[in-house]
Design an enzyme around this catalytic site. Sequence first.
Site, PDB file in Angstrom:
ATOM      1  N   ARG A   6      31.761  36.244  45.477  1.00  0.00           N
ATOM      2  CA  ARG A   6      31.949  34.840  45.868  1.00  0.00           C
ATOM      3  C   ARG A   6      31.338  34.527  47.238  1.00  0.00           C
ATOM      4  O   ARG A   6      32.011  34.052  48.146  1.00  0.00           O
ATOM      5  CB  ARG A   6      33.430  34.458  45.832  1.00  0.00           C
ATOM      6  CG  ARG A   6      34.205  34.877  44.605  1.00  0.00           C
ATOM      7  CD  ARG A   6      33.822  34.153  43.330  1.00  0.00           C
ATOM      8  NE  ARG A   6      34.152  32.758  43.298  1.00  0.00           N
ATOM      9  CZ  ARG A   6      35.324  32.276  42.869  1.00  0.00           C
ATOM     10  NH1 ARG A   6      36.273  33.095  42.509  1.00  0.00           N
ATOM     11  NH2 ARG A   6      35.546  30.977  42.856  1.00  0.00           N
ATOM     12  N   ARG A  18      48.949  29.762  39.746  1.00  0.00           N
ATOM     13  CA  ARG A  18      47.892  29.124  40.540  1.00  0.00           C
ATOM     14  C   ARG A  18      47.282  27.941  39.789  1.00  0.00           C
ATOM     15  O   ARG A  18      46.813  27.003  40.394  1.00  0.00           O
ATOM     16  CB  ARG A  18      46.784  30.134  40.856  1.00  0.00           C
ATOM     17  CG  ARG A  18      47.166  31.228  41.838  1.00  0.00           C
ATOM     18  CD  ARG A  18      45.960  32.050  42.216  1.00  0.00           C
ATOM     19  NE  ARG A  18      44.848  31.172  42.517  1.00  0.00           N
ATOM     20  CZ  ARG A  18      43.585  31.422  42.170  1.00  0.00           C
ATOM     21  NH1 ARG A  18      43.289  32.534  41.532  1.00  0.00           N
ATOM     22  NH2 ARG A  18      42.628  30.585  42.461  1.00  0.00           N
ATOM     23  N   ASP A  71      35.183  29.278  33.037  1.00  0.00           N
ATOM     24  CA  ASP A  71      36.652  29.208  33.148  1.00  0.00           C
ATOM     25  C   ASP A  71      37.335  29.172  31.789  1.00  0.00           C
ATOM     26  O   ASP A  71      38.561  29.260  31.726  1.00  0.00           O
ATOM     27  CB  ASP A  71      37.076  27.982  33.961  1.00  0.00           C
ATOM     28  CG  ASP A  71      36.697  28.129  35.419  1.00  0.00           C
ATOM     29  OD1 ASP A  71      36.809  27.152  36.171  1.00  0.00           O
ATOM     30  OD2 ASP A  71      36.246  29.231  35.792  1.00  0.00           O
ATOM     31  N   CYS A 103      36.983  37.905  45.414  1.00  0.00           N
ATOM     32  CA  CYS A 103      38.254  37.888  44.684  1.00  0.00           C
ATOM     33  C   CYS A 103      38.042  38.783  43.467  1.00  0.00           C
ATOM     34  O   CYS A 103      36.996  39.416  43.316  1.00  0.00           O
ATOM     35  CB  CYS A 103      38.626  36.470  44.272  1.00  0.00           C
ATOM     36  SG  CYS A 103      37.565  35.851  42.975  1.00  0.00           S
ATOM     37  N   LYS A 141      43.280  20.987  38.821  1.00  0.00           N
ATOM     38  CA  LYS A 141      43.300  21.821  40.039  1.00  0.00           C
ATOM     39  C   LYS A 141      41.944  21.755  40.729  1.00  0.00           C
ATOM     40  O   LYS A 141      41.846  21.479  41.925  1.00  0.00           O
ATOM     41  CB  LYS A 141      43.612  23.265  39.670  1.00  0.00           C
ATOM     42  CG  LYS A 141      43.316  24.289  40.767  1.00  0.00           C
ATOM     43  CD  LYS A 141      43.660  25.706  40.391  1.00  0.00           C
ATOM     44  CE  LYS A 141      42.577  26.448  39.710  1.00  0.00           C
ATOM     45  NZ  LYS A 141      41.501  26.959  40.579  1.00  0.00           N
ATOM     46  N   ASN A 142      40.880  21.949  39.976  1.00  0.00           N
ATOM     47  CA  ASN A 142      39.556  22.061  40.593  1.00  0.00           C
ATOM     48  C   ASN A 142      38.988  20.721  41.031  1.00  0.00           C
ATOM     49  O   ASN A 142      38.019  20.679  41.775  1.00  0.00           O
ATOM     50  CB  ASN A 142      38.595  22.786  39.647  1.00  0.00           C
ATOM     51  CG  ASN A 142      38.958  24.254  39.515  1.00  0.00           C
ATOM     52  OD1 ASN A 142      39.842  24.740  40.247  1.00  0.00           O
ATOM     53  ND2 ASN A 142      38.335  24.952  38.592  1.00  0.00           N
TER      54      ASN A 142
HETATM   55  C1  EPZ Z   1      34.380  26.719  41.220  1.00  0.00           C
HETATM   56  O1  EPZ Z   1      34.278  27.893  42.012  1.00  0.00           O
HETATM   57  C2  EPZ Z   1      35.738  26.794  40.533  1.00  0.00           C
HETATM   58  N1  EPZ Z   1      36.797  26.813  41.538  1.00  0.00           N
HETATM   59  C3  EPZ Z   1      35.819  28.046  39.666  1.00  0.00           C
HETATM   60  O2  EPZ Z   1      37.063  28.004  38.969  1.00  0.00           O
HETATM   61  C4  EPZ Z   1      34.694  27.999  38.634  1.00  0.00           C
HETATM   62  O3  EPZ Z   1      34.715  29.193  37.880  1.00  0.00           O
HETATM   63  C5  EPZ Z   1      33.342  27.867  39.361  1.00  0.00           C
HETATM   64  O4  EPZ Z   1      33.356  26.689  40.201  1.00  0.00           O
HETATM   65  C6  EPZ Z   1      32.181  27.739  38.392  1.00  0.00           C
HETATM   66  O5  EPZ Z   1      32.385  26.636  37.563  1.00  0.00           O
HETATM   67  C7  EPZ Z   1      37.198  25.635  42.089  1.00  0.00           C
HETATM   68  O6  EPZ Z   1      36.682  24.576  41.777  1.00  0.00           O
HETATM   69  C8  EPZ Z   1      38.316  25.721  43.071  1.00  0.00           C
HETATM   70  P1  EPZ Z   1      30.303  28.319  42.347  1.00  0.00           P
HETATM   71  P2  EPZ Z   1      33.045  28.028  43.080  1.00  0.00           P
HETATM   72  O7  EPZ Z   1      30.048  28.106  43.788  1.00  0.00           O
HETATM   73  O8  EPZ Z   1      32.772  26.718  43.700  1.00  0.00           O
HETATM   74  C9  EPZ Z   1      27.575  32.108  43.237  1.00  0.00           C
HETATM   75  C10 EPZ Z   1      39.141  28.775  38.236  1.00  0.00           C
HETATM   76  O9  EPZ Z   1      39.394  29.631  37.365  1.00  0.00           O
HETATM   77  N2  EPZ Z   1      27.431  31.523  44.584  1.00  0.00           N
HETATM   78  O10 EPZ Z   1      29.758  27.361  41.338  1.00  0.00           O
HETATM   79  O11 EPZ Z   1      33.347  29.170  43.965  1.00  0.00           O
HETATM   80  C11 EPZ Z   1      28.996  32.635  43.012  1.00  0.00           C
HETATM   81  O12 EPZ Z   1      29.118  33.945  43.526  1.00  0.00           O
HETATM   82  C12 EPZ Z   1      38.042  29.030  39.247  1.00  0.00           C
HETATM   83  O13 EPZ Z   1      39.696  27.661  38.331  1.00  0.00           O
HETATM   84  C13 EPZ Z   1      26.566  32.131  45.496  1.00  0.00           C
HETATM   85  O14 EPZ Z   1      25.930  33.140  45.203  1.00  0.00           O
HETATM   86  O15 EPZ Z   1      31.878  28.425  42.076  1.00  0.00           O
HETATM   87  C14 EPZ Z   1      29.151  32.590  41.518  1.00  0.00           C
HETATM   88  O16 EPZ Z   1      28.577  33.759  40.966  1.00  0.00           O
HETATM   89  C15 EPZ Z   1      37.484  30.449  39.136  1.00  0.00           C
HETATM   90  N3  EPZ Z   1      26.441  31.603  46.734  1.00  0.00           N
HETATM   91  C16 EPZ Z   1      28.317  31.368  41.110  1.00  0.00           C
HETATM   92  O17 EPZ Z   1      27.444  31.100  42.231  1.00  0.00           O
HETATM   93  C17 EPZ Z   1      27.141  30.484  47.119  1.00  0.00           C
HETATM   94  O18 EPZ Z   1      26.969  30.027  48.276  1.00  0.00           O
HETATM   95  C18 EPZ Z   1      29.152  30.131  40.833  1.00  0.00           C
HETATM   96  O19 EPZ Z   1      29.854  29.826  41.995  1.00  0.00           O
HETATM   97  C19 EPZ Z   1      28.011  29.883  46.190  1.00  0.00           C
HETATM   98  C20 EPZ Z   1      28.144  30.421  44.931  1.00  0.00           C
END
Ligand code: EPZ
Length: 433
Positions: A128, A409, A312, A123, A29-30
Amino acid sequence: MKTQESGMDRLVITGGKALQGTISIGGSKNACLPIIAAALLCPETLLLKNIPRLSDVSSMVQLLLHLGCSVKTDKKNIYLQTDTLATEDAPYDLVRKMRASVVVLGPLLGRFGKARISLPGGCAIGARPIDLHLKGLKLLGAEITLEQGYVSAVVPNGRLIGADIDLDFPSVGATQNLMMAAVLAEGVTRIRQSAREPEIAQLADCLNAMGADVRGAGEAIIEIHGKSRLHGAEYSIEADRIQGGSYAMMVAATGGQAFLRGMKLEYLGQAQGVLASAGVEMQQEDGGISVQASAINPIDIVTAPYPGFPTDLQAQLMALLCLAEGRSSITEKIFENRFMHVPELQRMGADIQLMGDTAIINTTPVTDRPRLTGAEVMATDLRASFSLIMLGLVAEGTTTVQRLYHLDRGYENLTEKLCTLGADVVRKSHDAS
Ligand code: EPZ
């Protein structure tokens, strides 16, 4: 006849059986969500294979159709072609359904120089924010305003300009957005402290198949040499490492053994060693991995960006560690609210205490510990839902998991897979007795 599945269905589980058998691990998915968005980058057809049938994938395809991409599906293949843009507007009702939609921002700016996308909003697991995405896009020359819950972005002279971008945190989504913005920019872009998850290298492989020049994906610095245009390509989505890790822990929790077809151990990073120390024995074999369980051992882990232990898999590991002989701890460092499975696991008798960002599992001696018994529980987010099913498969009696839309999902044909492994589970519609 198979009734139409609905997200409000519930799963009725009778625990106590060891899982045995072979299941296939579907496409990631990711990995496929950003790769589908990459179809916006070129006028020719992008053929993607091994696409999982998941509601998040349907949401992303709906968004691309809305933007003007033409889509043809054929079993697990999808043909995407974006000749021209019907609109640069990604509306709230589409983006709120699946916050990863935000990764259309980079390709829209990279190829069309304009985008207006609803802020994804938070969410269940956290706020996020997308500040790192926007900061990087501004460095590439985009002018960005936030108004009425939307990000409006435009590229003044029509084409982004390569730049050096230092990410404050190795954000997966920000790395993906910036990679896709940079592949058509003028000059060279370097993304430092980039995310290193396997999905990043897989996106880079697809972009390079489309004629891009992305170097170092999977490392801490990614260098992108911009091109004037990309072309169509074919790309096959790799197996879903989180799905594979989830099922490996589920099989181990029941004391069973299984073969997970398509799964690659290398994608688990340090999680492979962590799970082995917890008693989940996995071997890479031809075409997949074999899993079996010895005794479940207590461990202490902290979630971290790849190659650290993935957030995850945190909820699933917690369910597994409820079965360990001794005391374990899990510290969640990636998301601020990713312990919603704890109260539901506690309803089944799990011995868990929360202390800030750390969960302590099995604080009492095994002789004083309550038995794990089935209960009515509520799914709260995608991965937490899987952990409830795991404990339901080993608890005494019946567990009913409500709100299966969370599971739909990210876990394709879950009920079918569990039945193949010999689990006693039935998916019931919301109003069925
Ligand atoms: C991706 O989300 C995945 N989703 C998530 O999987 C996964 O948990 C996450 O990466 C971490 O590995 C998809 O790939 C669709 P991040 P993403 O940006 O890209 C903070 C699942 O269960 N952050 O690495 O949103 C954020 O708040 C899902 O499949 C900022 O502060 O993750 C979080 O605390 C859940 N500012 C941390 O970084 C930003 O601009 C990690 O977020 C971006 C992120």
